[in-house]
Design an enzyme around this catalytic site. Structure first.
Site, PDB file in Angstrom:
ATOM      1  N   HIS A 170       0.687  -1.265   0.104  1.00  0.00           N
ATOM      2  CA  HIS A 170       0.038  -0.116   0.026  1.00  0.00           C
ATOM      3  C   HIS A 170       0.781   1.271   0.013  1.00  0.00           C
ATOM      4  O   HIS A 170       0.579   2.242   0.744  1.00  0.00           O
ATOM      5  CB  HIS A 170      -0.837   0.123   1.323  1.00  0.00           C
ATOM      6  CG  HIS A 170      -2.068  -1.057   1.331  1.00  0.00           C
ATOM      7  ND1 HIS A 170      -3.186  -0.776   0.634  1.00  0.00           N
ATOM      8  CD2 HIS A 170      -1.920  -2.320   1.384  1.00  0.00           C
ATOM      9  CE1 HIS A 170      -3.989  -1.833   0.888  1.00  0.00           C
ATOM     10  NE2 HIS A 170      -3.176  -2.905   1.249  1.00  0.00           N
ATOM     11  N   ASN A 217     -10.271  -2.891   2.578  1.00  0.00           N
ATOM     12  CA  ASN A 217      -9.903  -2.816   1.029  1.00  0.00           C
ATOM     13  C   ASN A 217     -11.323  -2.465   0.347  1.00  0.00           C
ATOM     14  O   ASN A 217     -12.419  -2.531   0.790  1.00  0.00           O
ATOM     15  CB  ASN A 217      -9.364  -3.997   0.667  1.00  0.00           C
ATOM     16  CG  ASN A 217      -8.060  -4.348   0.953  1.00  0.00           C
ATOM     17  OD1 ASN A 217      -7.236  -3.202   1.097  1.00  0.00           O
ATOM     18  ND2 ASN A 217      -7.572  -5.334   1.002  1.00  0.00           N
TER      19      ASN A 217
HETATM   20  C1  HEM Z   1      -2.182 -11.002   7.858  1.00  0.00           C
HETATM   21  C2  HEM Z   1      -2.453 -10.560   6.780  1.00  0.00           C
HETATM   22  C3  HEM Z   1      -1.930  -9.133   6.487  1.00  0.00           C
HETATM   23  C4  HEM Z   1      -0.941  -8.511   6.874  1.00  0.00           C
HETATM   24  C5  HEM Z   1       0.395  -8.933   7.672  1.00  0.00           C
HETATM   25  C6  HEM Z   1      -0.820  -7.027   6.447  1.00  0.00           C
HETATM   26  C7  HEM Z   1       0.331  -6.127   6.615  1.00  0.00           C
HETATM   27  C8  HEM Z   1       0.416  -4.861   6.030  1.00  0.00           C
HETATM   28  C9  HEM Z   1       1.293  -3.810   6.267  1.00  0.00           C
HETATM   29  C10 HEM Z   1       2.831  -4.323   6.763  1.00  0.00           C
HETATM   30  C11 HEM Z   1       1.025  -2.785   5.787  1.00  0.00           C
HETATM   31  C12 HEM Z   1       1.928  -1.445   5.872  1.00  0.00           C
HETATM   32  C13 HEM Z   1       1.612  -0.519   6.792  1.00  0.00           C
HETATM   33  C14 HEM Z   1       2.478   0.701   7.061  1.00  0.00           C
HETATM   34  O1  HEM Z   1       3.523   0.691   6.698  1.00  0.00           O
HETATM   35  O2  HEM Z   1       1.757   1.556   7.589  1.00  0.00           O
HETATM   36  C15 HEM Z   1      -0.439  -2.726   5.494  1.00  0.00           C
HETATM   37  C16 HEM Z   1      -0.936  -1.934   4.853  1.00  0.00           C
HETATM   38  C17 HEM Z   1      -2.230  -1.929   4.607  1.00  0.00           C
HETATM   39  N1  HEM Z   1      -3.129  -3.160   4.639  1.00  0.00           N
HETATM   40 FE1  HEM Z   1      -2.641  -4.778   5.446  1.00  0.00          FE
HETATM   41  N2  HEM Z   1      -2.034  -6.609   5.880  1.00  0.00           N
HETATM   42  C18 HEM Z   1      -2.602  -7.824   5.918  1.00  0.00           C
HETATM   43  C19 HEM Z   1      -3.920  -7.993   5.199  1.00  0.00           C
HETATM   44  C20 HEM Z   1      -4.791  -7.011   4.919  1.00  0.00           C
HETATM   45  C21 HEM Z   1      -6.028  -7.133   4.574  1.00  0.00           C
HETATM   46  C22 HEM Z   1      -7.010  -8.159   4.842  1.00  0.00           C
HETATM   47  C23 HEM Z   1      -6.313  -5.852   4.368  1.00  0.00           C
HETATM   48  C24 HEM Z   1      -7.848  -5.238   3.989  1.00  0.00           C
HETATM   49  C25 HEM Z   1      -8.742  -5.410   4.878  1.00  0.00           C
HETATM   50  C26 HEM Z   1      -5.390  -4.915   4.335  1.00  0.00           C
HETATM   51  C27 HEM Z   1      -5.523  -3.720   4.192  1.00  0.00           C
HETATM   52  C28 HEM Z   1      -4.315  -2.673   4.117  1.00  0.00           C
HETATM   53  C29 HEM Z   1      -4.396  -1.408   4.013  1.00  0.00           C
HETATM   54  C30 HEM Z   1      -5.649  -0.494   3.508  1.00  0.00           C
HETATM   55  C31 HEM Z   1      -3.145  -0.767   4.227  1.00  0.00           C
HETATM   56  C32 HEM Z   1      -2.735   0.720   4.084  1.00  0.00           C
HETATM   57  C33 HEM Z   1      -3.077   1.648   5.125  1.00  0.00           C
HETATM   58  C34 HEM Z   1      -2.691   3.043   4.937  1.00  0.00           C
HETATM   59  O3  HEM Z   1      -3.093   3.450   4.039  1.00  0.00           O
HETATM   60  O4  HEM Z   1      -1.513   3.339   5.320  1.00  0.00           O
HETATM   61  N3  HEM Z   1      -4.251  -5.737   4.865  1.00  0.00           N
HETATM   62  N4  HEM Z   1      -0.818  -4.177   5.776  1.00  0.00           N
END
Ligand code: HEM
Length: 492
Positions: free
Chosen positions: A65, A138
């Protein structure tokens, strides 16, 4: 001016140029040299500070992201759900809460085009009176895998090849050939909604199952849905190429321009609710993130509206430094045992301590707007002003006490330690139903995208056969069409 109340802010700008420590700078054009031609003297502190600052301007981009745009506004409750939750910000219709929202693409880099086929992030930070609540979702209601153990491999397969730095279909279809639970997510990604027109014309979903708890401690499972009032619109292939070819930031620009023009983007929030006592009534596991909850049996209930009416003042401070975390909830909202959510509870704060530093929650965009207090202190870049003498708990000298107890899910947990997959996998039914709900032209576009992905020269016959067998199990005619277009004899 009280010199000790000073906080770095452009509101305190001096009318003349200074160093970071405030000393006047009388020449910001030329380095300090010996004679007119040089060499440059190291004692030119302003020049060294300026270059050193510049050298450190970038911070690591988000591991996923990375590409995103944010905007501010408010959430307003329109329907009473206080029978389901004691969350203060949901206490009654009319209650408004300030929010910041970040939309994003998932896989590609910070400067990548916003027209690529990819899920979109839809993350909302509610600054409530009882602390921040981050609903990090999402634009699709389901996810690729159901166990967080698989997330790093999944992201590696979707990201560019580590050798060529090119995203390659053979790596994607190879990884997911081991994961038929991903079919449902692919029925969104390879559908027309796989390339939203922009961030305003897409839905949002909490995706994971959360828990709402009311004052008396009764818990309900909940799924969150955001519906855009301007409708859902997508870019088909030709259009995406045209839009992306002329502006790789079209969605960021659309969001910014709409808000600047007073055309405020708005979404309605709905929930679906399941009583945990009834969770075994379905042919799927309600905590399985690869499943939707059918709306005909679990109808959407309206809750409120989200309005984005203010652009950010600074991209770095309010986008790059913005940090969301699904673990950040408020009393009245809790997690569920959804395995993927449980991994997310750990991952986000961990990555942000790395990406932004251990005191990232003190950054203005991340800090709560309500009073807060604890003895987590010091560490790199700590700019919290503190003057108390007691930094331990409990103490007879410190009047701050525990907050009032709030309810958490009452379910009794037991079981032996296991590493296993869930019982009710049911991987094929919902993607098949989704495919059959489409008009023939939409089905045809979906098939065309799969034919293209599976035609990658490095996709083996075995891989093609596996995918055809998966899609056949979802929908027989879909499998047959893929087999004939790819010239593969279906094995089932
Ligand atoms: C175990 C599964 C998941 C892991 C380990 C994971 C991990 C991460 C990590 C490490 C980031 C970066 C955050 C940052 O640097 O600030 C991120 C961002 C993000 N993830 Fe996940 N994620 C997972 C599943 C999901 C799922 C299922 C969704 C949707 C529901 C999702 C939605 C997002 C969104 C929207 C961001 C961006 C947040 C922003 O705008 O700063 N992720 N995720």
């Amino acid at each position: 001016m009280d010199p000790y109340k000073y906080r770095p802010s452009s509101a305190h700008d001096s009318s003349f140029w200074t160093t970071n420590s405030g000393a006047p700078v009388w020449n910001n054009n030329s380095s300090l040299t010996v004679g007119t031609r040089g060499p440059i003297l190291l004692e030119d502190y302003h020049m060294v500070e300026k270059i050193a600052n510049f050298d450190r301007e970038r911070i690591p981009e988000r591991v996923v992201h990375a590409r995103g745009a944010s905007a501010k506004g408010f959430f307003e409750v329109t329907h009473d759900i206080s029978q389901l939750t004691c969350a203060d910000f949901l206490r009654a219709p009319g209650v408004q809460t300030p929010v910041i929202v970040r939309f994003s693409t998932v896989i590609h880099e910070r400067g990548s085009p916003e027209t690529l086929r990819d899920p979109r992030g839809f993350a909302v930070k509610f600054y409530t009176r009882e602390g921040n609540f981050d609903l990090v979702g999402n634009n699709f209601p389901v996810f690729f895998v159901r166990d967080g153990m698989k997330f790093p491999d999944m992201v590696h397969a979707l990201k560019p090849n580590p050798k060529s730095h090119i995203q390659e279909n053979w790596r994607i279809v190879d990884f997911f050939s081991h994961h038929p639970e991903s079919l449902h997510m692919f029925s969104f990604l390879f559908d027309d909604v796989g390339v939203p027109q922009d961030y305003r014309h897409m839905e949002g979903f909490g995706v994971n199952t959360y828990t709402l708890i009311n004052k008396s401690g009764k818990a309900h499972y909940v799924k969150f849905h955001w519906k855009p009032t301007c409708g859902v619109k997508c870019l088909l292939e030709e259009e995406a190429i045209r839009v992306g070819g002329s502006n790789h930031s079209h969605a960021t620009k659309d969001l910014y321009d709409s808000i600047a023009a007073g055309n405020y983007p708005e979404w309605k929030l709905y929930i679906q609710v399941i009583d945990p006592d009834h969770e075994d009534r379905f042919d799927f596991d309600p905590l399985d993130v690869t499943k939707i909850w059918p709306e005909d049996i679990l109808p959407l209930q309206p809750v409120g509206r989200l309005v984005l009416n203010k652009n950010i003042d600074n991209f770095f401070a309010e986008n790059e430094q913005l940090a969301f975390c699904p673990a950040i909830v408020v009393p009245g909202i809790y997690y569920s045992d959804d395995k993927l959510l449980q991994t997310r509870i750990f991952s986000y704060a961990d990555t942000q301590r790395h990406r932004l530093g251990p005191n990232y929650l003190q950054l203005p965009v991340n800090a709560p707007k309500c009073a807060h207090h604890n003895n987590h202190h010091e560490g790199f870049m700590n700019f919290m002003h503190r003057d108390e003498e007691v930094n331990y708990f409990p103490s007879r000298f410190d009047p701050v006490r525990h907050a009032e107890r709030f309810p958490i899910p009452p379910a009794v947990l037991n079981g032996k330690r296991e590493k296993c997959i869930i019982e009710k996998e049911n991987n094929f039914k919902q993607p098949g139903e989704r495919f059959r709900s489409w008009a023939p032209d939409r089905q045809e576009r979906f098939i065309g995208r799969w034919v293209e992905a599976l035609s990658d020269p490095r996709v083996t016959h075995e891989l093609r056969a596996i995918w055809i067998s998966y899609w056949t199990q979802a929908d027989k005619s879909l499998g047959q069409k893929l087999a004939s277009r790819l010239n593969v004899r279906p094995s089932m």
